[in-house]
Design an enzyme around this catalytic site. Structure first.
Site: not given
Length: 404
Positions: A155, A271, A294
């Site tokens: 972010h 991952i 995600d």
């Protein structure tokens, strides 16, 4: 087929030779559908004296509730956090493509962005039913900007915000309005976050803890104020420590209010979370595990550079990084991949793997009375899978919307 005692003249479809996921186990039963809903065959036979107009032979495959993805940032070149010329068309494109991965409902997710982006995008993303045109939208997931700078992950720091105006005013100033918002991720250690959590949960919006430096007591206080979800467990939060387990400690906390369940998202892409960590979480609190992708813009695209919100990301193999760094930036996994990986590395049952992508997210969002289950009277959103958990067909409201 309707009889003179039928409550409806609509045609009835009977799915045969299938194992349906019901009451937490796969059962050799037929599935009956009418007018987009799962039908109770006993009422059909004995009360209405009706029978099927159409039969569909499933060839001994599995029928499970459609998958629900509560954290998906985009895919196929579309970034939900970009205020492009036609936001709805972009979302519709992703909604159509994810049908092939068994997703029948989702929450378009916006990452940390400046207020003008929220003000443009949020009004364009409305709750809507799915159908042949794509998966349904259950509401928006706003991931940020009220998060920790230290745990911001991908972010952009310049757009992070705090609750400087006391909480509620900050939400409205930043987002514009909260119509069609289903879920907000925030960091509970931020000053004045308690007021924001209470306001959001009071409006029926799920509050999730994530991108946070919170210790366990801060996380527990947030849950007591109404938070019920953890955004991508283990990622972008303090690591588990035996003296203060941080947000992770909510999985076994004894300070959760009676009758409240804490759920947690897991990116099971091989991952983001080591298999051992995934197993620890699942064995500690199996009923709360919610599989999320995600997924970012580059899901379904070749390696190279793509955008995520206000950042550039690099796709290298199965990894998505903030450009020029080794910071993970979402995933390019699909939900069916996550279900198979979770089943493989956790050693859980097929039923548990499927429910982590269907029943649990429906319970989290408070829609399990109509989604995430094959109970009588619920929406006929379901998928047909083979024994490798590969999706072969997807149905919404009883209508086939994709076939392999």
């Amino acid at each position: 087929m309707p009889s003179n005692k039928s409550v409806s003249d609509a045609p009835i479809t009977q799915f045969v030779s299938c194992r349906i996921l019901k009451d937490h186990r796969l059962q050799w039963e037929d599935l009956w559908v009418r007018e987009g809903k799962i039908l109770n065959p006993e009422k059909l036979f004995f009360d209405e004296e009706g029978f099927a107009d159409h039969k569909v032979d499933c060839g001994n495959k599995i029928i499970a509730p459609g998958f629900i993805d509560v954290q998906i940032n985009g895919g196929y070149g579309i970034d939900f956090s970009q205020a492009s010329g036609d936001i709805r068309r972009g979302v519709a494109q992703v909604a159509k493509k994810i049908l092939e991965h068994g997703v029948t409902s989702f929450c378009p997710t916006l990452v940390t962005s400046p207020p003008d982006i929220y003000h443009k995008v949020i009004p364009e993303l409305r709750v809507q039913d799915g159908g042949p045109e794509g998966a349904g939208i259950l509401g928006i997931h706003l991931e940020g900007p009220f998060i920790s700078e230290q745990k911001r992950g991908a972010h952009p720091p310049k757009f992070l915000r705090t609750f400087k105006a006391g909480g509620v005013a900050d939400l409205m100033e930043t987002y514009g309005h909260l119509d069609n918002v289903a879920l907000v991720t925030l960091a509970p250690e931020l000053a004045n976050s308690a007021a924001a959590i209470r306001e959001l949960s009071g409006r029926g919006i799920v509050v999730s803890l994530g991108h946070s430096m919170a210790d366990l007591s801060q996380a527990e206080e947030a849950v007591q104020n109404g938070a019920i979800f953890i955004t991508h467990l283990f990622n972008a939060m303090l690591p588990f420590h035996h003296r203060d387990p941080g947000i992770v400690g909510l999985l076994t906390s004894d300070r959760i209010p009676p009758g409240r369940m804490v759920y947690y998202g897991m990116i099971a892409d091989g991952i983001h979370t080591h298999p051992a960590a995934l197993r620890i979480a699942h064995r500690a609190h199996p009923a709360g595990l919610v599989l999320v992708t995600d997924a970012v813009t580059a899901m379904g695209l070749p390696p190279g550079q793509h955008s995520l919100g206000q950042q550039q990301i690099d796709i290298q193999g199965l990894h998505a990084y903030v450009a020029g760094t080794t910071t993970l930036s979402g995933s390019i996994a699909t939900m069916d991949m996550c279900v198979r990986h979770f089943r493989e590395v956790s050693g859980c049952t097929v039923e548990a793997a499927l429910e982590a992508a269907s029943l649990h997210p429906a319970q989290l969002l408070g829609v399990s009375n109509r989604k995430g289950t094959l109970e009588f009277g619920t929406d006929a959103d379901f998928i047909v899978l083979d024994d490798t958990l590969t999706v072969r067909e997807t149905y919404i409201a009883g209508q086939q919307v994709w076939r392999k």
